[in-house]
Motif scaffolding. Sequence first.
Motif, short mmCIF file in Angstrom:
data_model
loop_
_atom_site.label_atom_id
_atom_site.label_comp_id
_atom_site.label_asym_id
_atom_site.label_seq_id
_atom_site.Cartn_x
_atom_site.Cartn_y
_atom_site.Cartn_z
N SER A 154 91.63 50.39 30.04
CA SER A 154 91.19 49.36 30.97
C SER A 154 90.23 48.44 30.23
O SER A 154 89.22 48.89 29.72
CB SER A 154 90.49 49.99 32.16
N PRO A 155 90.54 47.14 30.13
CA PRO A 155 89.66 46.25 29.40
C PRO A 155 88.30 46.15 30.09
O PRO A 155 88.20 46.25 31.30
CB PRO A 155 90.40 44.91 29.44
N ASP A 156 87.28 45.96 29.27
CA ASP A 156 85.94 45.76 29.77
C ASP A 156 85.48 46.88 30.70
O ASP A 156 84.93 46.64 31.76
CB ASP A 156 85.82 44.42 30.51
N ALA A 157 85.69 48.13 30.28
CA ALA A 157 85.28 49.26 31.11
C ALA A 157 83.78 49.22 31.38
O ALA A 157 83.33 49.64 32.42
CB ALA A 157 85.65 50.57 30.44
N THR A 158 83.03 48.71 30.43
CA THR A 158 81.59 48.54 30.64
C THR A 158 81.19 47.18 30.10
O THR A 158 80.61 47.07 29.03
CB THR A 158 80.79 49.66 29.93
N MET A 175 108.90 52.32 35.19
CA MET A 175 107.54 52.41 34.69
C MET A 175 106.88 51.04 34.79
O MET A 175 107.46 50.03 34.42
CB MET A 175 107.55 52.91 33.24
N ALA A 176 105.65 50.98 35.26
CA ALA A 176 104.93 49.73 35.45
C ALA A 176 104.45 49.19 34.10
O ALA A 176 104.09 49.94 33.21
CB ALA A 176 103.73 49.95 36.36
N SER A 177 104.44 47.87 33.98
CA SER A 177 103.94 47.26 32.76
C SER A 177 102.42 47.25 32.78
O SER A 177 101.79 47.40 33.83
CB SER A 177 104.47 45.83 32.63
N ASP A 178 101.80 47.03 31.61
CA ASP A 178 100.34 47.03 31.51
C ASP A 178 99.71 45.93 32.36
O ASP A 178 98.57 46.06 32.78
CB ASP A 178 99.90 46.84 30.06
N SER A 179 100.42 44.83 32.60
CA SER A 179 99.83 43.71 33.33
C SER A 179 100.18 43.72 34.82
O SER A 179 99.65 42.91 35.57
CB SER A 179 100.28 42.39 32.70
N GLU A 180 101.05 44.62 35.25
CA GLU A 180 101.42 44.68 36.66
C GLU A 180 100.24 45.20 37.47
O GLU A 180 99.57 46.14 37.09
CB GLU A 180 102.63 45.60 36.83
N ARG A 181 99.97 44.55 38.61
CA ARG A 181 98.86 44.92 39.46
C ARG A 181 99.34 45.68 40.68
O ARG A 181 100.44 45.46 41.16
CB ARG A 181 98.10 43.67 39.95
N ALA A 182 98.51 46.56 41.20
CA ALA A 182 98.79 47.31 42.41
C ALA A 182 97.52 47.35 43.25
O ALA A 182 96.41 47.31 42.71
CB ALA A 182 99.26 48.73 42.09
N THR A 183 97.68 47.44 44.55
CA THR A 183 96.54 47.48 45.45
C THR A 183 96.13 48.92 45.73
O THR A 183 96.97 49.78 45.92
CB THR A 183 96.90 46.80 46.79
N VAL A 184 94.83 49.15 45.74
CA VAL A 184 94.25 50.44 46.13
C VAL A 184 93.30 50.14 47.27
O VAL A 184 92.48 49.23 47.19
CB VAL A 184 93.49 51.09 44.95
N ARG A 239 86.74 48.91 39.90
CA ARG A 239 87.63 49.41 38.84
C ARG A 239 86.81 49.93 37.67
O ARG A 239 87.07 51.01 37.13
CB ARG A 239 88.58 48.30 38.39
N THR A 240 85.77 49.19 37.28
CA THR A 240 84.92 49.58 36.16
C THR A 240 84.18 50.89 36.45
O THR A 240 84.12 51.78 35.61
CB THR A 240 83.90 48.47 35.85
N MET A 241 83.64 51.00 37.65
CA MET A 241 82.89 52.21 38.00
C MET A 241 83.81 53.43 38.07
O MET A 241 83.44 54.52 37.64
CB MET A 241 82.15 52.03 39.33
N VAL A 242 85.00 53.25 38.60
CA VAL A 242 85.96 54.36 38.67
C VAL A 242 86.36 54.79 37.26
O VAL A 242 86.35 55.97 36.93
CB VAL A 242 87.19 53.99 39.51
#
Length: 135
Positions: free
Chosen positions: A68-72, A1-10, A38-41
Amino acid sequence: MASDSERATVRTYIPAYQKEQWQAHAEELDMSQSEFVRTMVQAGRSGFEPPEAGSSGATDDGAVEPHSPDATPGGEALKDRVQDILADGDYYEWDDLLAELTDDIEDRLEDALQELQSENEVQYSGRHGGYVRDE
């Protein structure tokens, strides 16, 4: 399971004109392009609705999705919705614009109240002319 801070590319492919629009909008919001997308999605996925009370944030497959922090950032969601509505170039009177923004709030409120009443958490009193928490 990925941690909250792990990043992945889309990766996605969009028309060049759309990328330019997104870049310009991201700059207006003082955001990176990645943060903007990320925010718009996230905003689109949430439908601009807060999670239901007691929601675990679980996805369809049962995994818990971190918020997701700072969604808006800066409360931009409402401004973005106004921009989207006005994008068709038509003029909107105040009441029409308000109706577009609050399109289904009455239905959502009625549904919420019916559900709360069926769960004996809220009751309506005709005598008092309103709703009250049923404690």
